[in-house]
Design a protein around this motif. Structure first.
Motif: not given
Length: 258
Positions: A142-147
């Protein structure tokens, strides 16, 4: 989660055994190598093996793998897909193996369902001195924006405790292991390894539908939750069209039997 809820969630997977086998990801090979690195030998037990997602990878690195699974439907799927692997009915709290018979016990996305007050001494019993206990969890990054947006939309039933890196570190740090008695465990170590799974919007929805929180949800609520996830994926350029890689980590908790 209280004990009744834990049992209800942990026993929910059998009804979705085929979907679980089709949609759940495998585990990063680097994570498994790190988990097994201190083991004194090659005898490995996959405990709470499910449909054999981790067992299949273990069988690539060891010629002596035993899988133990309590759910009959999950065990049947494992035996169907991995007919050459020794697969036994049993549980973490009642392991059908002799004392000191394995060098490593691993659990893929399963250790949080164990009653560790009972399972801890039982695992220590079947481990050889110096043997390794390792839990592996696939979590979304969840460090990835869409995740991060997906996690917010999905809710805790689909992406909950232990399903993101930060929550996994906190949850596993508190896991009970025996510290007294004849068989003791040392200090636990945590590590994270990059991983990913090729998905489409439809197959990612199907994957999240196999989470325990979703499986025990009333049908109407489950349908509404999956529709929200599907709408979110359709709204994002990263996931709206064709295949994409779901950014993940395979996280490992490793501890040695003294």
């Amino acid at each position: 989660m209280d004990e009744d809820a834990r049992r209800r969630h942990s026993s929910s997977f059998g009804a979705a055994a085929t979907a679980y086998a089709e949609h759940r990801p495998d585990y990063a090979h680097a994570a498994l190598r790190w988990a097994l690195e201190p083991a004194p030998g090659v005898r490995v037990l996959d405990l709470g093996a499910g449909t054999g997602k981790l067992t299949a990878t273990l069988a690539e690195v060891s010629d002596d793998v035993t899988a133990v699974e309590p759910d009959p439907a999950m065990l049947a799927e494992l035996r169907r897909t991995l007919p050459d692997v020794r697969a036994l009915a049993g549980s973490a709290e009642a392991i059908p193996l002799p004392d000191s018979s394995v060098d490593a016990v691993v659990a893929g996305n399963a250790m949080h369902w164990f009653d560790m007050a009972v399972a801890g001494p039982e695992i220590a019993r079947v481990l050889a001195p110096g043997g390794v206990l390792a839990g592996l969890w696939n979590v979304v990054d969840d460090r990835v924006d869409w995740v991060a947006g997906l996690a917010a939309v999905s809710g805790s039933a689909a992406i909950g405790p232990r399903d993101t890196p930060a929550s996994w570190r906190v949850a596993t740090a508190r896991m009970h292991l025996p510290k007294t008695g004849e068989a003791r465990f040392g200090s636990p170590e945590q590590a994270e390894f990059p991983h990913g799974q090729r998905r489409t919007a439809d197959s990612l929805v199907a994957t999240l539908a196999t989470r325990a929180g979703m499986l025990v949800m009333p049908e109407r609520e489950r349908t509404e939750a999956l529709d929200r996830i599907r709408a979110y994926l359709a709204s994002r350029p990263e996931t709206a069209d064709g295949e994409f890689t779901l950014p993940m980590l395979t996280c490992v908790l490793r501890v040695r039997r003294r």
